[in-house]
Design a protein around this motif. Structure first.
Motif, PDB file in Angstrom:
ATOM      1  N   SER A 193      -5.501  22.252 -51.637  1.00 20.93           N
ATOM      2  CA  SER A 193      -5.301  23.061 -52.829  1.00 20.93           C
ATOM      3  C   SER A 193      -5.411  22.182 -54.058  1.00 20.93           C
ATOM      4  CB  SER A 193      -3.910  23.733 -52.800  1.00 20.93           C
ATOM      5  OG  SER A 193      -2.895  22.756 -52.750  1.00 20.93           O
ATOM      6  N   GLY A 194      -5.654  22.819 -55.192  1.00 18.75           N
ATOM      7  CA  GLY A 194      -5.702  22.091 -56.444  1.00 18.75           C
ATOM      8  C   GLY A 194      -6.961  21.275 -56.589  1.00 18.75           C
ATOM      9  N   LYS A 195      -6.842  20.172 -57.345  1.00 18.44           N
ATOM     10  CA  LYS A 195      -8.002  19.348 -57.671  1.00 18.44           C
ATOM     11  C   LYS A 195      -8.620  18.722 -56.430  1.00 18.44           C
ATOM     12  CE  LYS A 195      -9.344  15.413 -60.539  1.00 18.44           C
ATOM     13  NZ  LYS A 195      -8.906  14.426 -61.542  1.00 18.44           N
ATOM     14  N   HIS A 196      -7.757  18.287 -55.507  1.00 18.79           N
ATOM     15  CA  HIS A 196      -8.250  17.657 -54.281  1.00 18.79           C
ATOM     16  C   HIS A 196      -8.162  18.673 -53.144  1.00 18.79           C
ATOM     17  CE1 HIS A 196      -8.376  13.795 -56.301  1.00 18.79           C
ATOM     18  NE2 HIS A 196      -7.155  14.009 -56.731  1.00 18.79           N
ATOM     19  N   ASN A 197      -9.278  19.281 -52.785  1.00 20.59           N
ATOM     20  CA  ASN A 197      -9.294  20.357 -51.798  1.00 20.59           C
ATOM     21  C   ASN A 197     -10.503  20.178 -50.892  1.00 20.59           C
ATOM     22  OD1 ASN A 197      -9.277  22.687 -50.326  1.00 20.59           O
ATOM     23  ND2 ASN A 197      -9.102  24.068 -52.058  1.00 20.59           N
ATOM     24  N   TYR A 221     -16.324  14.430 -41.327  1.00 19.67           N
ATOM     25  CA  TYR A 221     -15.522  13.393 -41.958  1.00 19.67           C
ATOM     26  C   TYR A 221     -14.542  13.904 -43.013  1.00 19.67           C
ATOM     27  CZ  TYR A 221     -19.407  13.744 -45.328  1.00 19.67           C
ATOM     28  OH  TYR A 221     -20.352  14.206 -46.203  1.00 19.67           O
ATOM     29  N   HIS A 222     -14.468  15.226 -43.244  1.00 16.57           N
ATOM     30  CA  HIS A 222     -13.437  15.774 -44.116  1.00 16.57           C
ATOM     31  C   HIS A 222     -12.318  16.363 -43.258  1.00 16.57           C
ATOM     32  CE1 HIS A 222     -16.432  15.746 -47.491  1.00 16.57           C
ATOM     33  NE2 HIS A 222     -15.330  15.448 -48.148  1.00 16.57           N
ATOM     34  N   HIS A 223     -11.090  16.274 -43.789  1.00 14.48           N
ATOM     35  CA  HIS A 223      -9.929  16.789 -43.065  1.00 14.48           C
ATOM     36  C   HIS A 223      -8.950  17.434 -44.038  1.00 14.48           C
ATOM     37  CE1 HIS A 223     -11.376  14.650 -39.581  1.00 14.48           C
ATOM     38  NE2 HIS A 223     -11.425  13.536 -40.292  1.00 14.48           N
ATOM     39  N   THR A 224      -8.112  18.327 -43.507  1.00 14.84           N
ATOM     40  CA  THR A 224      -7.007  18.841 -44.324  1.00 14.84           C
ATOM     41  C   THR A 224      -5.900  17.784 -44.342  1.00 14.84           C
ATOM     42  OG1 THR A 224      -6.223  20.058 -42.363  1.00 14.84           O
ATOM     43  CG2 THR A 224      -7.485  21.281 -44.003  1.00 14.84           C
ATOM     44  N   MET A 225      -5.293  17.544 -43.175  1.00 10.61           N
ATOM     45  CA  MET A 225      -4.296  16.481 -43.080  1.00 10.61           C
ATOM     46  C   MET A 225      -4.988  15.214 -42.601  1.00 10.61           C
ATOM     47  SD  MET A 225      -2.438  14.765 -40.484  1.00 10.61           S
ATOM     48  CE  MET A 225      -1.165  13.518 -40.716  1.00 10.61           C
ATOM     49  N   PHE A 226      -4.675  14.106 -43.256  1.00 12.85           N
ATOM     50  CA  PHE A 226      -5.228  12.823 -42.822  1.00 12.85           C
ATOM     51  C   PHE A 226      -4.228  11.724 -43.143  1.00 12.85           C
ATOM     52  CE2 PHE A 226      -6.442  13.475 -47.166  1.00 12.85           C
ATOM     53  CZ  PHE A 226      -6.346  12.225 -47.781  1.00 12.85           C
ATOM     54  N   LEU A 271      -2.252  15.724 -47.426  1.00 20.09           N
ATOM     55  CA  LEU A 271      -2.818  17.056 -47.222  1.00 20.09           C
ATOM     56  C   LEU A 271      -3.650  17.414 -48.435  1.00 20.09           C
ATOM     57  CD1 LEU A 271      -2.610  19.367 -45.081  1.00 20.09           C
ATOM     58  CD2 LEU A 271      -0.937  20.437 -46.580  1.00 20.09           C
ATOM     59  N   ARG A 272      -4.905  17.782 -48.214  1.00 19.96           N
ATOM     60  CA  ARG A 272      -5.780  18.168 -49.316  1.00 19.96           C
ATOM     61  C   ARG A 272      -6.363  19.553 -49.039  1.00 19.96           C
ATOM     62  NH1 ARG A 272      -8.927  12.586 -51.257  1.00 19.96           N
ATOM     63  NH2 ARG A 272      -7.037  11.579 -52.044  1.00 19.96           N
ATOM     64  N   LEU A 331       2.627  18.660 -58.341  1.00 13.38           N
ATOM     65  CA  LEU A 331       2.047  18.599 -56.993  1.00 13.38           C
ATOM     66  C   LEU A 331       2.747  19.557 -56.047  1.00 13.38           C
ATOM     67  CD1 LEU A 331       1.693  14.747 -56.468  1.00 13.38           C
ATOM     68  CD2 LEU A 331      -0.188  16.362 -56.748  1.00 13.38           C
ATOM     69  N   MET A 332       1.970  20.121 -55.118  1.00 10.97           N
ATOM     70  CA  MET A 332       2.526  20.953 -54.060  1.00 10.97           C
ATOM     71  C   MET A 332       2.672  20.143 -52.771  1.00 10.97           C
ATOM     72  SD  MET A 332       1.034  24.609 -52.690  1.00 10.97           S
ATOM     73  CE  MET A 332       1.168  25.391 -54.293  1.00 10.97           C
ATOM     74  N   PHE A 333       1.658  19.310 -52.491  1.00  8.01           N
ATOM     75  CA  PHE A 333       1.663  18.476 -51.299  1.00  8.01           C
ATOM     76  C   PHE A 333       1.338  17.033 -51.680  1.00  8.01           C
ATOM     77  CE2 PHE A 333       0.221  22.687 -49.818  1.00  8.01           C
ATOM     78  CZ  PHE A 333       1.214  22.972 -48.894  1.00  8.01           C
ATOM     79  N   THR A 334       1.730  16.109 -50.825  1.00  6.17           N
ATOM     80  CA  THR A 334       1.302  14.731 -50.987  1.00  6.17           C
ATOM     81  C   THR A 334      -0.191  14.667 -50.692  1.00  6.17           C
ATOM     82  OG1 THR A 334       3.460  13.856 -50.330  1.00  6.17           O
ATOM     83  CG2 THR A 334       1.578  12.391 -50.107  1.00  6.17           C
ATOM     84  N   ASN A 335      -0.992  14.366 -51.720  1.00  8.16           N
ATOM     85  CA  ASN A 335      -2.443  14.355 -51.523  1.00  8.16           C
ATOM     86  C   ASN A 335      -3.035  12.954 -51.593  1.00  8.16           C
ATOM     87  OD1 ASN A 335      -2.408  13.748 -54.240  1.00  8.16           O
ATOM     88  ND2 ASN A 335      -3.285  15.672 -54.922  1.00  8.16           N
ATOM     89  N   ALA A 336      -2.186  11.953 -51.820  1.00  7.86           N
ATOM     90  CA  ALA A 336      -2.649  10.565 -51.865  1.00  7.86           C
ATOM     91  C   ALA A 336      -1.462   9.657 -51.591  1.00  7.86           C
ATOM     92  CB  ALA A 336      -3.261  10.247 -53.232  1.00  7.86           C
ATOM     93  N   GLY A 337      -1.745   8.456 -51.128  1.00  8.40           N
ATOM     94  CA  GLY A 337      -0.674   7.525 -50.798  1.00  8.40           C
ATOM     95  C   GLY A 337       0.172   7.131 -51.976  1.00  8.40           C
ATOM     96  N   MET A 338      -0.385   7.233 -53.188  1.00  6.43           N
ATOM     97  CA  MET A 338       0.347   6.771 -54.365  1.00  6.43           C
ATOM     98  C   MET A 338       1.398   7.750 -54.866  1.00  6.43           C
ATOM     99  SD  MET A 338      -0.586   8.682 -57.237  1.00  6.43           S
ATOM    100  CE  MET A 338      -0.365   7.528 -58.567  1.00  6.43           C
ATOM    101  N   ASN A 339       1.436   8.979 -54.349  1.00  6.49           N
ATOM    102  CA  ASN A 339       2.344   9.990 -54.902  1.00  6.49           C
ATOM    103  C   ASN A 339       3.799   9.525 -54.936  1.00  6.49           C
ATOM    104  OD1 ASN A 339       0.563  12.866 -53.474  1.00  6.49           O
ATOM    105  ND2 ASN A 339       0.158  11.649 -55.286  1.00  6.49           N
TER     106      ASN A 339
END
Length: 879
Positions: free
Chosen positions: A70-74, A84-89, A67-68, A35-43
């Protein structure tokens, strides 16, 4: 209900269900290569799911910055275009680690949404996993059964693997999920089309609000699924979407989460939000992107040219371009939003409030930098568009925009789409590869699955007390990279320190009576200590003596402890705004990055060195406290690093409680006297608002100082051992300057003497006074002065000189400005044609141009080319 109250009620609700409330992890991921960024609460809980670490509580809840981009979740491309889409949420979540499972997760989610938030039950739908034969997965009838006891069956929908089987990445924990969707349309719209027909159809008002993931499997490197040691619950609810639903809005951006930012941008631009779609999109992009930019910088990731830094730079430049094009922002504007954002979130994410000045400074510098080239880049885009025949922008042209004007590819693609065009991204990537001159395959690696040798609950670190331990291998795996491979090994207990907090990983050996395996590095993967070896032991089940390279460790500890002393000294000399922004500590050198907005002067460097070396001579004993409650550590004044994830209990390192107290997991000297000496060898800028010092300690510092003394002694000897070397050098420099002036005067006199010869040799052709000559001159300054003196003394003059400047060829063409229009002569075009003969190039203005080259033997031929070009313009032959 205000958004702050919604967030508080969520945490209160799950606290009442025996959940421990934990803080958000940093948005930038540490020690996880997937992972590069935290993309989900479970990380941050990944090790709990994998069984690598025992959780401190079986039930937890939090709100996590995600943050979404890059990668699979972008989600970057959708941001601003929809609502309703965001980069940081923020992701609200509750977790169970081997405790409750599907029943409680479903029932509590429903209770919170309907009873606490008051959302209408008849407007919500649940989806369940329908199964997938390719993975051998059956439909999730268990989840369906629980939902049937809560809502009518017609509001329970099947979902495929894409929508209802959650995976964090290509490998790792995963499982079926049950999503809750809400229909926020008007009653009239609901009557026309049933909401169940719009679930997962990208309708802006029929949206997923909560995802309940039932972690049951671990995706292996070969794609297969393996049961996790325990079953877990991982839920994630988009806070911004929840606020939209609770506040009865038609868009996330209409809530009080975004409206303060939106109204500030609109006021600054002199527009009204909600009147023009293009303007609204621009404002939404800016309101979204400033959140991603600010929180990521606050968590320690600066904009840059690679990896995570480049992602943040891309987001920032995307926002700047929207403001420039659609809101007419020609000056930095994003920086002004940072304080508003910090005020808005200081109770839940205080790290931004604590660094608002620093974050604003970094953002401003990035804006200023990009605005310098943005206008030219947009004009170049228009030029590219005018040159095109089809609808696809050539990859080389797109790369030109990136390389020359700083346009990331996704920004060029965005502008292209706005103009009904697309970009040849494959060709762009080819150009990128060429420019970086790298071998792509060298960076590619494949990692196999862990092979268990001995079952063990943990991998205990013993390296604070000892550099040797008796260990067993618990697991290993092979990593293949290009044409070579190495192995990663995990031990049940280890003295090896894993690279973390800037300190490099230990090296050493695993040893038995029969063999020795070299460990060339040690790193962390999440919370797992992983040892790197080029080969595996022959007997994996053996008991090993794990031995750290003691000399290397000791030198590294010198430098690590020195960074703590250095940090405190910098704060004492420069001010409390100094915060660590990165470090590198190894056996050779220490590198320390810190927040500061000006160059550190030589006087300040000297003060810092003096303070540190005084603390070293005091031989202060190491103060170490482990398992200190985080609140108690903060009361002690411990310095925490922004961007680091700290648990409930921390380790505190002290060198004099009144001087240096920091949270740190690294290894240190027993007392500061072991460091011996610190010498700062460089100070430089890293990024906007960030400075870097490099220093050496102990033997290397002594050798450096001795080297400087030896150099001074040699210089004094060359100067005949004067009593005052500084005065002697100043005298030499003064003498040199006087001689230089005399030489320049002689050179000019030589030029003046040559000027008379050239004037006497001038030809008059068709009203033009022509001077063409091959000459020898001392330097380019004399050539330039001679050329201008000839131009200023003779009317209608055209001077072409082919000069030998101490065996370096140079060409000069100068003419009266009237000749450019009258005869179509152009000095720049002439020297470019002539320069080919001397293997060089050049250019300039139509009336004056110069060129240099490599082939001095080509001067005569170059002069002949010049004569030919003049003859063509004057309709005569020049001899």
């Amino acid at each position: 209900m205000e958004s702050k109250a919604i967030r508080a009620k969520f945490l209160e609700f799950f606290n009442s269900k025996s959940h421990k409330i934990v803080p958000s992890a940093p948005i930038v991921v540490q020690n996880d290569p997937t992972l590069m960024f935290t993309n989900a609460g479970m990380n941050q809980f990944k090790d709990y799911f994998l069984g690598n670490k025992t959780p401190e509580a079986n039930r937890v809840a939090d709100t996590q910055k995600c943050l979404r981009v890059s990668g699979k979740h972008n989600d970057l491309e959708e941001v601003g275009l929809d609502t309703y889409h965001h980069t940081m949420f923020e992701m609200l979540g509750n977790w169970s680690f081997g405790d409750y499972f599907k029943k409680e997760a479903i029932e509590w989610a429903w209770e919170f949404l309907t009873e606490v938030c008051g959302l209408p039950a008849d407007r919500m739908y649940a989806t369940v996993f329908e199964g997938d034969p390719s993975d051998g997965l059956k439909a999730d009838e268990e989840a369906r059964g629980y939902w049937k006891s809560i809502i009518p069956e017609e509001r329970i929908l099947n979902g495929n693997k894409k929508d209802n089987f959650w995976e964090m990445g290509d490998t790792g924990p995963c499982g079926p999920c049950s999503e809750i969707h809400i229909d926020l349309r008007s009653d009239e719209e609901v009557q026309k089309v049933n909401g169940r027909e719009l679930v997962n159809q990208d309708h802006p008002l029929v949206v997923e609000i909560w995802n309940l993931v039932f972690m049951q499997f671990n995706r292996q490197a070969d794609g297969s699924l393996k049961n996790l040691p325990q079953q877990h619950v991982d839920t994630g609810m988009g806070f911004e979407r929840l606020a939209m639903a609770v506040q009865g809005k038609q868009s996330n951006y209409d809530t009080d989460v975004f409206q303060p930012l939106i109204q500030m941008v609109a006021k600054r631009a002199g527009v009204t939000y909600g009147k023009d779609e293009k303007i609204d999109i621009a404002i939404r992009v800016i309101a979204d992107h400033i959140r991603a930019i600010s929180f990521t910088i606050a968590d320690g990731q600066l904009p840059g040219n690679a990896k995570a830094g480049y992602v943040i730079r891309r987001i920032l430049r995307r926002a700047v371009r929207y403001g420039y094009t659609f809101l007419n922002f020609k000056e930095p504007f994003l920086t002004d939003l940072v304080s508003l954002l910090a005020d808005q979130f200081k109770e839940v994410f205080p790290e931004l409030d604590a660094q608002r000045a620093f974050v604003a400074k970094v953002v401003r510098e990035e804006e200023v930098s990009f605005l310098r080239t943005l206008d030219k880049g947009l004009k170049r885009f228009e030029g590219i568009k005018a040159e095109m025949d089809g609808k696809v922008i050539d990859g080389q042209k797109a790369f030109e925009l990136y390389d020359t004007y700083g346009f990331p590819l996704d920004l060029t693609s965005l502008i292209a789409r706005e103009n009904g065009l697309s970009v040849d991204e494959s060709a762009f990537q080819q150009e990128m590869e060429k420019q970086k001159a790298r071998s792509k395959s060298a960076a590619q690696q494949s990692t196999g699955d862990w092979i268990v040798v001995h079952e063990a609950d943990t991998s205990e670190f013993l390296g604070y007390e000892q550099l040797q331990a008796t260990s067993k291998i618990t697991r290993y795996r092979e990593v293949k990279q290009k044409n070579k491979s190495f192995f990663q090994i995990v031990l049940d207990q280890t003295p090896f320190y894993a690279e973390s907090g800037g300190q490099v990983g230990d090296t050493g050996v695993l040893e038995t009576a029969d063999e020795k395996v070299v460990i060339f590095d040690t790193k962390k993967e999440n919370d797992l200590i992983v040892h790197y070896a080029k080969a595996l032991p022959k007997n994996l089940e053996a008991t090993f003596e794990a031995k750290v390279n003691a000399t290397r460790r000791k030198l590294t500890e010198n430098n690590h402890s020195a960074t703590h002393l250095l940090h405190a000294a910098l704060r004492e000399v420069l001010g409390d705004h100094v915060q660590q922004k990165g470090s590198l500590v190894n056996d050779e050198v220490l590198r320390f990055d810190f927040s500061h907005f000006a160059k550190v002067t030589d006087e300040e460097i000297a003060q810092v060195e003096a303070i540190v070396n005084r603390k070293i001579r005091e031989n202060i004993a190491l103060g170490e406290k482990r398992n200190v409650p985080i609140a108690e550590a903060q009361e002690m004044g411990a310095m925490a690093l922004f961007g680091e994830k700290y648990g409930e209990f921390v380790r505190v390192i002290t060198f004099d409680p009144e001087y240096s107290v920091e949270l740190c997991g690294g290894t240190h000297v027993p007392a500061t006297g072991q460091i011996g000496l610190l010498k700062i060898v460089s100070e430089s800028s890293v990024a906007a608002g960030v400075r870097r010092v490099e220093a050496i300690t102990a033997d290397k510092a002594e050798a450096y100082v001795q080297g400087q003394l030896n150099l001074l002694a040699e210089l004094k000897e060359l100067l005949k051992n004067p009593n005052d070397p500084k005065k002697a050098v100043a005298s030499l420099l003064d003498e040199r300057n006087q001689l230089q002036k005399q030489l320049e005067e002689l050179n000019l006199q030589q030029g003046s003497a040559l000027k008379k010869e050239l004037l006497d040799a001038a030809q008059e052709i068709n009203g033009v006074r022509l001077i063409t000559q091959e000459v020898k001159l001392p330097d380019a300054n004399v050539l330039k002065q001679l050329s201008f003196e000839l131009k200023n003394e003779v009317s209608n003059v055209l001077v072409v000189l082919a000069a030998n400047l101490n065996e370096k060829p140079m060409l000069s063409v100068i003419m009266d400005e009237s000749l450019v229009k009258a005869h179509g002569l152009n000095a720049g075009e002439m020297v470019r044609a002539m320069a080919k003969e001397i293997q060089g190039g050049g250019g300039g203005q139509p009336f004056y141009a110069t060129a240099g080259g490599k082939n001095v033997a080509g001067l005569a031929a170059a002069l002949q080319v010049g004569k030919q070009l003049i003859g063509e313009k004057l309709n005569t032959e020049i001899k």
